[in-house]
Motif scaffolding. Structure first.
Motif, PDB file in Angstrom:
ATOM      1  N   THR A  79      45.896  58.186  46.946  1.00 40.52           N
ATOM      2  CA  THR A  79      46.175  56.975  46.188  1.00 40.52           C
ATOM      3  C   THR A  79      45.548  55.765  46.860  1.00 40.52           C
ATOM      4  O   THR A  79      44.913  54.934  46.211  1.00 40.52           O
ATOM      5  CB  THR A  79      47.695  56.776  46.025  1.00 40.52           C
ATOM      6  N   HIS A  80      45.688  55.660  48.180  1.00 41.54           N
ATOM      7  CA  HIS A  80      45.088  54.541  48.914  1.00 41.54           C
ATOM      8  C   HIS A  80      43.568  54.549  48.772  1.00 41.54           C
ATOM      9  O   HIS A  80      42.948  53.498  48.561  1.00 41.54           O
ATOM     10  CB  HIS A  80      45.487  54.599  50.388  1.00 41.54           C
ATOM     11  N   ALA A  81      42.956  55.715  48.884  1.00 39.22           N
ATOM     12  CA  ALA A  81      41.498  55.815  48.757  1.00 39.22           C
ATOM     13  C   ALA A  81      41.048  55.393  47.365  1.00 39.22           C
ATOM     14  O   ALA A  81      40.070  54.651  47.224  1.00 39.22           O
ATOM     15  CB  ALA A  81      41.040  57.243  49.057  1.00 39.22           C
ATOM     16  N   ILE A  82      41.749  55.835  46.335  1.00 38.65           N
ATOM     17  CA  ILE A  82      41.379  55.471  44.966  1.00 38.65           C
ATOM     18  C   ILE A  82      41.555  53.975  44.748  1.00 38.65           C
ATOM     19  O   ILE A  82      40.727  53.322  44.118  1.00 38.65           O
ATOM     20  CB  ILE A  82      42.184  56.289  43.936  1.00 38.65           C
ATOM     21  N   GLN A  83      42.618  53.386  45.296  1.00 42.49           N
ATOM     22  CA  GLN A  83      42.813  51.944  45.165  1.00 42.49           C
ATOM     23  C   GLN A  83      41.639  51.199  45.782  1.00 42.49           C
ATOM     24  O   GLN A  83      41.147  50.221  45.214  1.00 42.49           O
ATOM     25  CB  GLN A  83      44.120  51.512  45.825  1.00 42.49           C
ATOM     26  N   SER A  84      41.162  51.655  46.926  1.00 37.07           N
ATOM     27  CA  SER A  84      40.006  51.028  47.561  1.00 37.07           C
ATOM     28  C   SER A  84      38.772  51.155  46.686  1.00 37.07           C
ATOM     29  O   SER A  84      37.999  50.202  46.549  1.00 37.07           O
ATOM     30  CB  SER A  84      39.730  51.673  48.924  1.00 37.07           C
ATOM     31  N   HIS A  85      38.596  52.307  46.068  1.00 36.96           N
ATOM     32  CA  HIS A  85      37.444  52.506  45.191  1.00 36.96           C
ATOM     33  C   HIS A  85      37.559  51.641  43.935  1.00 36.96           C
ATOM     34  O   HIS A  85      36.557  51.125  43.452  1.00 36.96           O
ATOM     35  CB  HIS A  85      37.305  53.985  44.829  1.00 36.96           C
ATOM     36  N   ILE A  86      38.753  51.510  43.413  1.00 40.66           N
ATOM     37  CA  ILE A  86      38.936  50.668  42.230  1.00 40.66           C
ATOM     38  C   ILE A  86      38.542  49.240  42.554  1.00 40.66           C
ATOM     39  O   ILE A  86      37.913  48.557  41.736  1.00 40.66           O
ATOM     40  CB  ILE A  86      40.374  50.767  41.687  1.00 40.66           C
ATOM     41  N   ARG A  87      38.852  48.758  43.755  1.00 45.51           N
ATOM     42  CA  ARG A  87      38.437  47.406  44.153  1.00 45.51           C
ATOM     43  C   ARG A  87      36.928  47.277  44.121  1.00 45.51           C
ATOM     44  O   ARG A  87      36.395  46.246  43.710  1.00 45.51           O
ATOM     45  CB  ARG A  87      38.965  47.085  45.545  1.00 45.51           C
ATOM     46  N   VAL A  88      36.226  48.321  44.551  1.00 48.65           N
ATOM     47  CA  VAL A  88      34.760  48.298  44.517  1.00 48.65           C
ATOM     48  C   VAL A  88      34.278  48.244  43.067  1.00 48.65           C
ATOM     49  O   VAL A  88      33.345  47.494  42.746  1.00 48.65           O
ATOM     50  CB  VAL A  88      34.173  49.520  45.259  1.00 48.65           C
ATOM     51  N   PHE A  89      34.905  49.003  42.186  1.00 43.89           N
ATOM     52  CA  PHE A  89      34.533  48.954  40.770  1.00 43.89           C
ATOM     53  C   PHE A  89      34.793  47.572  40.185  1.00 43.89           C
ATOM     54  O   PHE A  89      34.004  47.072  39.386  1.00 43.89           O
ATOM     55  CB  PHE A  89      35.291  50.010  39.956  1.00 43.89           C
ATOM     56  N   ILE A  90      35.899  46.945  40.583  1.00 51.88           N
ATOM     57  CA  ILE A  90      36.195  45.597  40.096  1.00 51.88           C
ATOM     58  C   ILE A  90      35.101  44.638  40.567  1.00 51.88           C
ATOM     59  O   ILE A  90      34.599  43.818  39.793  1.00 51.88           O
ATOM     60  CB  ILE A  90      37.594  45.123  40.545  1.00 51.88           C
ATOM     61  N   LEU A  91      34.712  44.742  41.827  1.00 52.33           N
ATOM     62  CA  LEU A  91      33.649  43.892  42.361  1.00 52.33           C
ATOM     63  C   LEU A  91      32.338  44.142  41.620  1.00 52.33           C
ATOM     64  O   LEU A  91      31.613  43.197  41.286  1.00 52.33           O
ATOM     65  CB  LEU A  91      33.479  44.129  43.862  1.00 52.33           C
ATOM     66  N   ALA A  92      32.023  45.396  41.340  1.00 50.95           N
ATOM     67  CA  ALA A  92      30.795  45.713  40.617  1.00 50.95           C
ATOM     68  C   ALA A  92      30.817  45.104  39.216  1.00 50.95           C
ATOM     69  O   ALA A  92      29.815  44.532  38.761  1.00 50.95           O
ATOM     70  CB  ALA A  92      30.597  47.228  40.538  1.00 50.95           C
ATOM     71  N   CYS A  93      31.945  45.215  38.547  1.00 52.47           N
ATOM     72  CA  CYS A  93      32.064  44.634  37.205  1.00 52.47           C
ATOM     73  C   CYS A  93      31.914  43.115  37.263  1.00 52.47           C
ATOM     74  O   CYS A  93      31.265  42.512  36.407  1.00 52.47           O
ATOM     75  CB  CYS A  93      33.400  45.010  36.572  1.00 52.47           C
ATOM     76  N   PHE A  94      32.495  42.499  38.293  1.00 53.26           N
ATOM     77  CA  PHE A  94      32.351  41.054  38.485  1.00 53.26           C
ATOM     78  C   PHE A  94      30.877  40.706  38.680  1.00 53.26           C
ATOM     79  O   PHE A  94      30.366  39.769  38.077  1.00 53.26           O
ATOM     80  CB  PHE A  94      33.175  40.602  39.692  1.00 53.26           C
ATOM     81  N   GLY A  95      30.192  41.483  39.509  1.00 53.97           N
ATOM     82  CA  GLY A  95      28.764  41.251  39.765  1.00 53.97           C
ATOM     83  C   GLY A  95      27.899  41.421  38.526  1.00 53.97           C
ATOM     84  O   GLY A  95      26.871  40.762  38.387  1.00 53.97           O
ATOM     85  N   MET A  96      28.317  42.306  37.632  1.00 53.93           N
ATOM     86  CA  MET A  96      27.591  42.511  36.374  1.00 53.93           C
ATOM     87  C   MET A  96      28.018  41.504  35.305  1.00 53.93           C
ATOM     88  O   MET A  96      27.581  41.593  34.169  1.00 53.93           O
ATOM     89  CB  MET A  96      27.805  43.938  35.868  1.00 53.93           C
ATOM     90  N   GLN A  97      28.912  40.587  35.696  1.00 51.60           N
ATOM     91  CA  GLN A  97      29.424  39.538  34.823  1.00 51.60           C
ATOM     92  C   GLN A  97      30.155  40.093  33.598  1.00 51.60           C
ATOM     93  O   GLN A  97      30.122  39.508  32.519  1.00 51.60           O
ATOM     94  CB  GLN A  97      28.309  38.576  34.412  1.00 51.60           C
ATOM     95  N   LYS A  98      30.811  41.232  33.809  1.00 54.63           N
ATOM     96  CA  LYS A  98      31.661  41.765  32.743  1.00 54.63           C
ATOM     97  C   LYS A  98      32.934  40.927  32.696  1.00 54.63           C
ATOM     98  O   LYS A  98      33.496  40.614  33.730  1.00 54.63           O
ATOM     99  CB  LYS A  98      32.044  43.218  33.016  1.00 54.63           C
ATOM    100  N   PRO A  99      33.409  40.575  31.520  1.00 53.62           N
ATOM    101  CA  PRO A  99      34.693  39.887  31.436  1.00 53.62           C
ATOM    102  C   PRO A  99      35.807  40.822  31.919  1.00 53.62           C
ATOM    103  O   PRO A  99      35.669  42.050  31.859  1.00 53.62           O
ATOM    104  CB  PRO A  99      34.855  39.562  29.956  1.00 53.62           C
ATOM    105  N   PRO A 100      36.919  40.261  32.414  1.00 54.43           N
ATOM    106  CA  PRO A 100      37.996  41.112  32.928  1.00 54.43           C
ATOM    107  C   PRO A 100      38.471  42.178  31.947  1.00 54.43           C
ATOM    108  O   PRO A 100      38.736  43.314  32.354  1.00 54.43           O
ATOM    109  CB  PRO A 100      39.117  40.112  33.241  1.00 54.43           C
ATOM    110  N   LYS A 101      38.555  41.857  30.671  1.00 54.55           N
ATOM    111  CA  LYS A 101      39.016  42.849  29.698  1.00 54.55           C
ATOM    112  C   LYS A 101      38.045  44.028  29.618  1.00 54.55           C
ATOM    113  O   LYS A 101      38.457  45.186  29.547  1.00 54.55           O
ATOM    114  CB  LYS A 101      39.197  42.201  28.325  1.00 54.55           C
TER     115      LYS A 101
END
Length: 83
Positions: free
Chosen positions: A16-38
């Motif tokens: 669970t901890h490892a997946i949470q860390s990976h999800i943060r990376v995906f969130i950062l990637a989406c932010f970098g691609m300028q995807k809206p939060p939704k």
């Protein structure tokens, strides 16, 4: 060994901890691609990795990123039912 996309046996605290860390990376990637939060929410939750995130979690991370804080370590935000 769990079958593909069967996370019942892998759902340990370490996993669970490892997946949470990976999800943060995906969130950062989406932010970098300028995807809206939704759109980021829909993308991340479609990954079928055993955990999901919430819109509020993504918004919290986007706010950090917008302030220039890209440190993903040590921040404990809720993911799925592990809040």
């Amino acid at each position: 060994m769990p079958r593909h996309n069967d996370f019942t046996e892998a759902a340990t605290p370490q996993y669970t901890h490892a997946i949470q860390s990976h999800i943060r990376v995906f969130i950062l990637a989406c932010f970098g691609m300028q995807k809206p939060p939704k759109e980021a929410l829909e993308y991340i939750n479609s990954l079928d990795i055993g955990l999901t995130t919430t819109y509020d979690t993504i918004r919290q991370w986007y706010i950090r990123f917008e302030k220039g804080d890209f440190d993903l370590a040590g921040h404990h935000h809720s993911v799925g039912d592990t809040s």
